[in-house]
Motif scaffolding. Structure first.
Motif, short mmCIF file in Angstrom:
data_model
loop_
_atom_site.label_atom_id
_atom_site.label_comp_id
_atom_site.label_asym_id
_atom_site.label_seq_id
_atom_site.Cartn_x
_atom_site.Cartn_y
_atom_site.Cartn_z
N LEU A 1 -16.26 -61.60 -21.86
CA LEU A 1 -16.10 -61.59 -20.41
C LEU A 1 -14.98 -62.58 -20.08
CD1 LEU A 1 -17.04 -60.58 -17.64
CD2 LEU A 1 -18.56 -62.57 -17.54
N ILE A 2 -13.91 -62.07 -19.45
CA ILE A 2 -12.77 -62.93 -19.16
C ILE A 2 -12.54 -63.12 -17.66
CG2 ILE A 2 -11.62 -62.36 -21.34
CD1 ILE A 2 -9.84 -60.42 -19.79
N GLY A 3 -13.35 -62.44 -16.84
CA GLY A 3 -13.20 -62.55 -15.40
C GLY A 3 -14.23 -63.49 -14.80
N HIS A 4 -14.01 -63.85 -13.54
CA HIS A 4 -14.92 -64.74 -12.83
C HIS A 4 -16.34 -64.19 -12.85
CE1 HIS A 4 -16.28 -67.70 -9.95
NE2 HIS A 4 -16.74 -66.73 -9.18
N LEU A 5 -17.31 -65.03 -13.14
CA LEU A 5 -18.70 -64.61 -13.24
C LEU A 5 -19.52 -65.22 -12.12
CD1 LEU A 5 -21.04 -63.22 -14.70
CD2 LEU A 5 -21.23 -65.25 -16.18
N GLN A 6 -20.12 -64.35 -11.31
CA GLN A 6 -21.05 -64.80 -10.29
C GLN A 6 -22.38 -65.12 -10.95
OE1 GLN A 6 -20.95 -61.30 -7.78
NE2 GLN A 6 -19.47 -62.25 -6.38
N SER A 7 -23.04 -66.14 -10.45
CA SER A 7 -24.29 -66.59 -11.08
C SER A 7 -25.35 -65.50 -11.08
CB SER A 7 -24.82 -67.83 -10.35
OG SER A 7 -23.94 -68.93 -10.55
N ASN A 8 -25.35 -64.65 -10.05
CA ASN A 8 -26.38 -63.60 -10.00
C ASN A 8 -26.14 -62.49 -11.02
OD1 ASN A 8 -24.24 -62.30 -8.80
ND2 ASN A 8 -25.28 -61.83 -6.90
N LYS A 9 -25.00 -62.52 -11.71
CA LYS A 9 -24.73 -61.55 -12.78
C LYS A 9 -24.92 -62.17 -14.16
CE LYS A 9 -23.01 -58.08 -10.20
NZ LYS A 9 -22.89 -58.69 -8.87
N ALA A 10 -25.39 -63.42 -14.20
CA ALA A 10 -25.48 -64.13 -15.48
C ALA A 10 -26.42 -63.44 -16.45
CB ALA A 10 -25.91 -65.57 -15.24
N PHE B 1 -12.69 -56.93 -27.24
CA PHE B 1 -12.30 -56.37 -25.95
C PHE B 1 -12.69 -57.31 -24.83
CE2 PHE B 1 -12.41 -52.89 -28.86
CZ PHE B 1 -11.35 -52.08 -28.47
N GLY B 2 -11.82 -57.41 -23.84
CA GLY B 2 -12.06 -58.28 -22.69
C GLY B 2 -12.28 -57.47 -21.44
N GLU B 3 -13.34 -57.81 -20.71
CA GLU B 3 -13.67 -57.15 -19.45
C GLU B 3 -13.76 -58.19 -18.35
OE1 GLU B 3 -14.26 -53.93 -18.48
OE2 GLU B 3 -13.73 -53.09 -20.43
N ASN B 4 -13.40 -57.78 -17.13
CA ASN B 4 -13.41 -58.70 -15.99
C ASN B 4 -14.69 -58.67 -15.19
OD1 ASN B 4 -10.68 -59.36 -16.57
ND2 ASN B 4 -10.27 -59.61 -14.38
N ARG B 5 -15.31 -57.51 -15.10
CA ARG B 5 -16.47 -57.35 -14.22
C ARG B 5 -17.69 -56.88 -15.00
NH1 ARG B 5 -11.97 -55.80 -11.35
NH2 ARG B 5 -11.69 -56.85 -9.34
N VAL B 6 -18.80 -57.53 -14.74
CA VAL B 6 -20.03 -57.23 -15.46
C VAL B 6 -20.48 -55.80 -15.21
CG1 VAL B 6 -22.47 -57.82 -15.70
CG2 VAL B 6 -20.77 -59.64 -15.48
N GLN B 7 -20.46 -55.37 -13.95
CA GLN B 7 -20.96 -54.04 -13.63
C GLN B 7 -20.12 -52.95 -14.30
OE1 GLN B 7 -23.83 -53.54 -12.21
NE2 GLN B 7 -23.64 -51.34 -12.50
N GLU B 8 -18.81 -53.10 -14.26
CA GLU B 8 -17.95 -52.12 -14.93
C GLU B 8 -18.23 -52.08 -16.42
OE1 GLU B 8 -13.26 -51.38 -16.11
OE2 GLU B 8 -13.73 -52.78 -14.48
#
Length: 231
Positions: A81-90, A57-64
Motif C-alpha cells: 500500500l503506497i497511498g494515504h491510509l485512512q484509519s477506518n480502512k486499517a 505491486f503498489g496500490e493507492n486505495r484499499v477499496q480498489e
C-alpha cells in the motif's frame, strides 16, 4: 497480446535502466526492488506484469485493491500500500497488504498494531516522510520522524522496515537528489540511534526520477507509467 508485449517490453527496459543506474552507483541491481504501481489499472494488466516477471505491486486505495485482488495473486507476489491510509480502512489493509509504505501518524500506528494483533501478524511498514514539505502531500514532517519511528519500534506487531518519500515533480530529475539524500541520511541516523537492523529500506523514486533515487540509495522504486503506460 498487445498489452502483454507492451508490458514485457516496458519492464525489460526498466530493468536495463535500473541495472545501469545501479552499476553507475557501484551497487548491485538486485538490491533495487521494482514496485509496479498498478493503481487504476485492471487486474488483467497486473496478470500481464506477473507473467513478465513483476513480483511487487503498489496500490493507492484499499477499496480498489480489495476488488482487484478478490482473487489472490499467485504465491510470491507481494502487495504494497503506497497511498494515504485512512484509519477506518486499517483492518482491510492489514488483511490484504504485505507491506504498508504510507504510515505517517501516531493514531495510524496504534490502529495498525491493533489490527495486526488480531491476526497475529507481523506487518512490515515504512514511515512516510514529507521531506520536501509539500503542503499537498501526506507524510510526517522530518522533525516528527524520530518520535514516530520510536513508536513503531515499540509495537508488538509492526516492523519498521524503511522510510518512504515522494519527491517534487520537476523537469530536471537532478533537482530531486537533495530530497533522496536527506531521506537516506535520516534512515541511517534513525537506524543507528534506535539500533534497528530492520530499518534498511528506502522507497523513493518514480518514473521521472528513479535513476537519481537509485544513485542515492533507493531500495524500492515505485513505477507506474514506465511499466503500464499512460493511464
Amino acid at each position: 497480446m498487445a498489452l502483454d508485449l507492451a508490458v514485457q517490453e516496458r519492464l525489460a527496459e526498466v530493468r536495463e535502466r535500473v541495472a545501469r543506474a545501479a552499476h553507475d552507483a557501484g551497487r548491485d541491481p538486485a538490491g533495487v526492488t521494482i514496485v509496479a504501481v498498478s493503481k487504476t489499472f485492471p487486474r488483467e494488466a497486473v496478470d500481464e506484469a506477473i507473467r513478465a516477471g513483476a513480483t511487487v505491486f503498489g496500490e493507492n486505495r484499499v477499496q480498489e485493491a480489495r476488488q482487484k485482488f478478490a482473487t489472490p495473486p499467485p504465491p510470491g507476489v507481494r502487495l504494497h500500500l503506497i497511498g494515504h491510509l485512512q484509519s477506518n480502512k486499517a483492518r482491510h489493509a492489514v488483511h490484504l497488504f504485505d507491506c504498508i509504505e504510507s504510515v505517517d501518524r501516531a493514531s495510524l500506528i496504534e490502529r495498525l498494531d491493533h489490527e495486526a494483533a488480531k491476526l497475529d501478524k507481523r506487518l512490515p511498514v515504512f514511515l512516510q516522510v514529507n521531506v520536501a514539505r509539500e503542503a499537498q502531500k501526506t507524510g510526517c514532517a522530518p522533525e516528527e520522524a524520530d518520535a514516530l519511528a520510536g513508536r513503531i519500534a515499540a509495537t508488538d506487531h509492526l516492523i519498521l522496515s524503511g522510510l518512504m518519500t515522494i519527491a517534487p515533480l520537476v523537469e530536471d530529475p537532478e533537482e530531486t537528489r537533495p530530497v533522496f539524500r536527506a531521506l537516506r541520511e535520516l534512515r541511517d541516523r534513525l537506524r543507528e540511534e534506535l539500533a534497528l537492523e530492520t530499518l534498511s529500506s528506502l522507497s523513493m523514486g518514480m518514473t521521472n526520477d528513479y535513476p537519481v533515487a537509485i544513485a542515492e540509495g533507493a531500495t524500492h522504486i515505485r513505477l507506474g507509467r514506465a511499466i503500464f503506460g499512460t493511464r
